[in-house]
Design an enzyme around this catalytic site. Structure first.
Site, PDB file in Angstrom:
ATOM      1  CG  HIS A   1     122.061  25.251 -11.206  1.00 53.12           C
ATOM      2  ND1 HIS A   1     122.238  23.832 -11.692  1.00 53.12           N
ATOM      3  CD2 HIS A   1     121.611  24.996  -9.794  1.00 53.12           C
ATOM      4  CE1 HIS A   1     121.385  22.780 -11.002  1.00 53.12           C
ATOM      5  NE2 HIS A   1     120.988  23.537  -9.506  1.00 53.12           N
TER       6      HIS A   1
ATOM      7  NE  ARG B   1     119.911  18.486 -11.916  1.00 51.11           N
ATOM      8  CZ  ARG B   1     119.336  19.120 -10.446  1.00 51.11           C
ATOM      9  NH1 ARG B   1     119.252  20.109 -10.331  1.00 51.11           N
ATOM     10  NH2 ARG B   1     119.853  18.545  -9.900  1.00 51.11           N
TER      11      ARG B   1
HETATM   12  P1  NDP Z   1     109.910  15.449  -7.503  1.00 51.23           P
HETATM   13  O1  NDP Z   1     110.309  13.593  -7.563  1.00 51.23           O
HETATM   14  O2  NDP Z   1     109.073  15.490  -5.714  1.00 51.23           O
HETATM   15  O3  NDP Z   1     108.723  15.940  -8.654  1.00 51.23           O
HETATM   16  C1  NDP Z   1     109.361  15.536  -9.524  1.00 51.23           C
HETATM   17  C2  NDP Z   1     107.873  15.690 -10.812  1.00 51.23           C
HETATM   18  O4  NDP Z   1     108.618  15.188 -12.161  1.00 51.23           O
HETATM   19  C3  NDP Z   1     107.528  14.525 -10.414  1.00 51.23           C
HETATM   20  O5  NDP Z   1     105.772  15.231 -10.447  1.00 51.23           O
HETATM   21  C4  NDP Z   1     106.797  13.631 -11.531  1.00 51.23           C
HETATM   22  O6  NDP Z   1     105.974  13.054 -11.777  1.00 51.23           O
HETATM   23  C5  NDP Z   1     107.402  14.368 -12.554  1.00 51.23           C
HETATM   24  N1  NDP Z   1     108.155  13.303 -13.373  1.00 51.23           N
HETATM   25  C6  NDP Z   1     109.004  12.833 -13.698  1.00 51.23           C
HETATM   26  N2  NDP Z   1     109.736  12.164 -14.798  1.00 51.23           N
HETATM   27  C7  NDP Z   1     108.684  12.396 -15.395  1.00 51.23           C
HETATM   28  C8  NDP Z   1     107.735  11.273 -16.846  1.00 51.23           C
HETATM   29  N3  NDP Z   1     108.949  11.555 -17.766  1.00 51.23           N
HETATM   30  N4  NDP Z   1     107.157  12.471 -17.587  1.00 51.23           N
HETATM   31  C9  NDP Z   1     105.626  12.813 -16.777  1.00 51.23           C
HETATM   32  N5  NDP Z   1     106.568  13.399 -15.436  1.00 51.23           N
HETATM   33  C10 NDP Z   1     107.589  12.677 -14.655  1.00 51.23           C
HETATM   34  O7  NDP Z   1     111.450  16.188  -7.633  1.00 51.23           O
HETATM   35  P2  NDP Z   1     111.301  18.185  -6.932  1.00 51.23           P
HETATM   36  O8  NDP Z   1     109.724  18.309  -7.295  1.00 51.23           O
HETATM   37  O9  NDP Z   1     111.451  18.374  -5.943  1.00 51.23           O
HETATM   38  O10 NDP Z   1     112.522  18.543  -7.903  1.00 51.23           O
HETATM   39  C11 NDP Z   1     112.720  19.065  -9.498  1.00 51.23           C
HETATM   40  C12 NDP Z   1     113.763  18.765 -10.258  1.00 51.23           C
HETATM   41  O11 NDP Z   1     113.913  19.802  -9.852  1.00 51.23           O
HETATM   42  C13 NDP Z   1     115.425  18.180  -9.563  1.00 51.23           C
HETATM   43  O12 NDP Z   1     114.865  16.371  -9.430  1.00 51.23           O
HETATM   44  C14 NDP Z   1     115.894  19.068  -9.530  1.00 51.23           C
HETATM   45  O13 NDP Z   1     116.440  18.391 -10.801  1.00 51.23           O
HETATM   46  C15 NDP Z   1     115.561  20.200  -9.989  1.00 51.23           C
HETATM   47  N6  NDP Z   1     116.172  21.475  -8.738  1.00 51.23           N
HETATM   48  C16 NDP Z   1     116.615  22.176  -9.549  1.00 51.23           C
HETATM   49  C17 NDP Z   1     117.088  23.511  -8.453  1.00 51.23           C
HETATM   50  C18 NDP Z   1     117.825  24.868  -9.450  1.00 51.23           C
HETATM   51  O14 NDP Z   1     118.127  25.814  -8.034  1.00 51.23           O
HETATM   52  N7  NDP Z   1     117.607  25.067 -10.281  1.00 51.23           N
HETATM   53  C19 NDP Z   1     117.156  23.600  -7.314  1.00 51.23           C
HETATM   54  C20 NDP Z   1     116.448  22.126  -6.937  1.00 51.23           C
HETATM   55  C21 NDP Z   1     115.689  21.390  -7.716  1.00 51.23           C
HETATM   56  P3  NDP Z   1     105.172  11.950 -10.180  1.00 51.23           P
HETATM   57  O15 NDP Z   1     104.781  13.365  -9.400  1.00 51.23           O
HETATM   58  O16 NDP Z   1     103.789  11.497 -11.055  1.00 51.23           O
HETATM   59  O17 NDP Z   1     105.637  11.346  -9.482  1.00 51.23           O
END
Ligand code: NDP
Length: 310
Positions: free
Chosen positions: A273, A225
């Site tokens: 995006h 994001r």
């Molecule tokens: P998930 O919820 O599966 O994964 C998020 C990851 O981020 C997890 O590993 C989580 O850790 C980690 N995380 C979150 N907060 C923290 C923090 N404060 N410190 C350390 N690690 C953190 O989400 P997705 O992989 O499905 O998607 C990720 C993001 O990708 C979406 O939220 C969206 O914003 C973006 N996206 C972008 C797109 C694009 O076209 N550019 C399309 C689709 C999504 P843990 O595993 O330990 O919980």
């Protein structure tokens, strides 16, 4: 099961087709025109629901997001917090994001940006590049998307680490955790890929201080994001040469305003995006699977953690 499709900008037709095919007997209603009595709705299938709307459905058993990122929905102060919220995880979307990450890592690893520049000047000169194993890739966020990117990049021979909140095990990928793990993670990262969700903890996380911990000449790829980056700080790091180049797919404001300095920055590669997107044909099957689970009295699979904001 009666579902309300709430996505004012999306075409309901392909969703109606896949969901009614996948869930026999499903009553698919498009909000607002086909929702006359909100009390009848069992499940809301949503993308960007207007704030305050979901609380007007008194009998919801689940809310299912058509998007992977749920930060906008979580801003709704009236979001019913006792209703389970499922997030979209779709293999096709995961694969597209993995391709995006692999593409830009390879692009920078093999100097495609420098050859493009050389071509503009009619220059024929080979640039030495390190072995893949010598290039340290760091993935911020090891969830559905980041985990797949980490595995693919490791399989391509890069030395890969990831950063997450909770412990996880991915073959040949070193995992750094939480606040304590952030600086050591950054210090060993030559190409940083952010696939973080936007939460209070990740907003502005890529800033002057964190960028300074990356080795000089590091690359940034952000497809999580836009608001995870402090733009002025990234531009400063690019201008100083501390960061070599950035591939940016997501921005604070989208579409990116015409006067945004990223448009004309010589070290920024912009995409609008498009790293991955929701395709009703594949995403619909995932949503249908969750609808079937909810109909059987179970919870959707990829539950949003309200306390963590993702
Ligand atoms: P998930 O919820 O599966 O994964 C998020 C990851 O981020 C997890 O590993 C989580 O850790 C980690 N995380 C979150 N907060 C923290 C923090 N404060 N410190 C350390 N690690 C953190 O989400 P997705 O992989 O499905 O998607 C990720 C993001 O990708 C979406 O939220 C969206 O914003 C973006 N996206 C972008 C797109 C694009 O076209 N550019 C399309 C689709 C999504 P843990 O595993 O330990 O919980």
């Amino acid at each position: 099961m009666i579902i309300a499709f709430i996505n004012e900008k999306g075409d309901p037709a392909p969703w109606r087709e896949v969901l009614t095919e996948e869930v026999p007997g499903l009553d698919f209603r498009v909000w607002p025109d086909e929702v006359t009595d909100p009390a009848e709705i069992d499940i809301a299938v949503v993308a960007l629901p207007p704030p305050g709307l979901l609380k007007t459905f008194p009998n919801l058993k689940a809310i299912l997001s058509m998007w992977a990122g749920v930060e906008s929905m979580l801003l709704d102060p009236d979001l019913p917090r006792d209703v389970p919220i499922g997030r979209l995880v779709d293999r096709a979307m995961t694969r597209d994001m993995m391709h995006h990450a692999v593409h830009w890592v390879l692009h920078y690893h093999r100097d495609a940006h420098r050859y493009a520049e050389q071509q503009r000047h009619g220059k024929w000169k080979s640039i030495p590049y390190p072995e893949a194993a010598e290039r340290r890739v760091g993935i911020m966020g090891l969830g559905a998307l980041g985990g797949a990117a980490a595995r693919a990049l490791s399989d391509l021979g890069f030395t890969v680490a990831g950063w997450a909140n909770n412990p996880k095990s991915i073959d040949d990928v070193e995992v750094f955790l939480g606040t304590d793990g952030l600086i050591p993670f950054l210090q060993r990262t030559d190409i940083l890929v952010s696939l973080l969700p936007l939460t209070p903890a990740t907003e502005g996380l890529i800033n002057r201080t964190t960028l300074a911990h990356l080795p000089k000449g590091a690359f940034i790829i952000n497809a999580g994001r836009g608001a995870s980056v402090i733009d002025e700080d990234l531009i400063e790091s690019l201008d100083s040469g501390h960061i070599a180049r950035a591939s940016l797919d997501v921005f604070h404001t989208e579409p990116l305003p015409a006067d945004n300095p990223y448009w004309n920055h010589s070290k920024v590669d912009l995409t609008p995006h498009v790293a991955s997107h929701t395709t009703p044909r594949t995403a619909g099957r995932e949503v249908a699977q969750d609808i079937r689970l909810v109909a059987a009295g179970k919870k959707p699979r990829n539950l949003v953690k309200l306390d963590r904001g993702y």
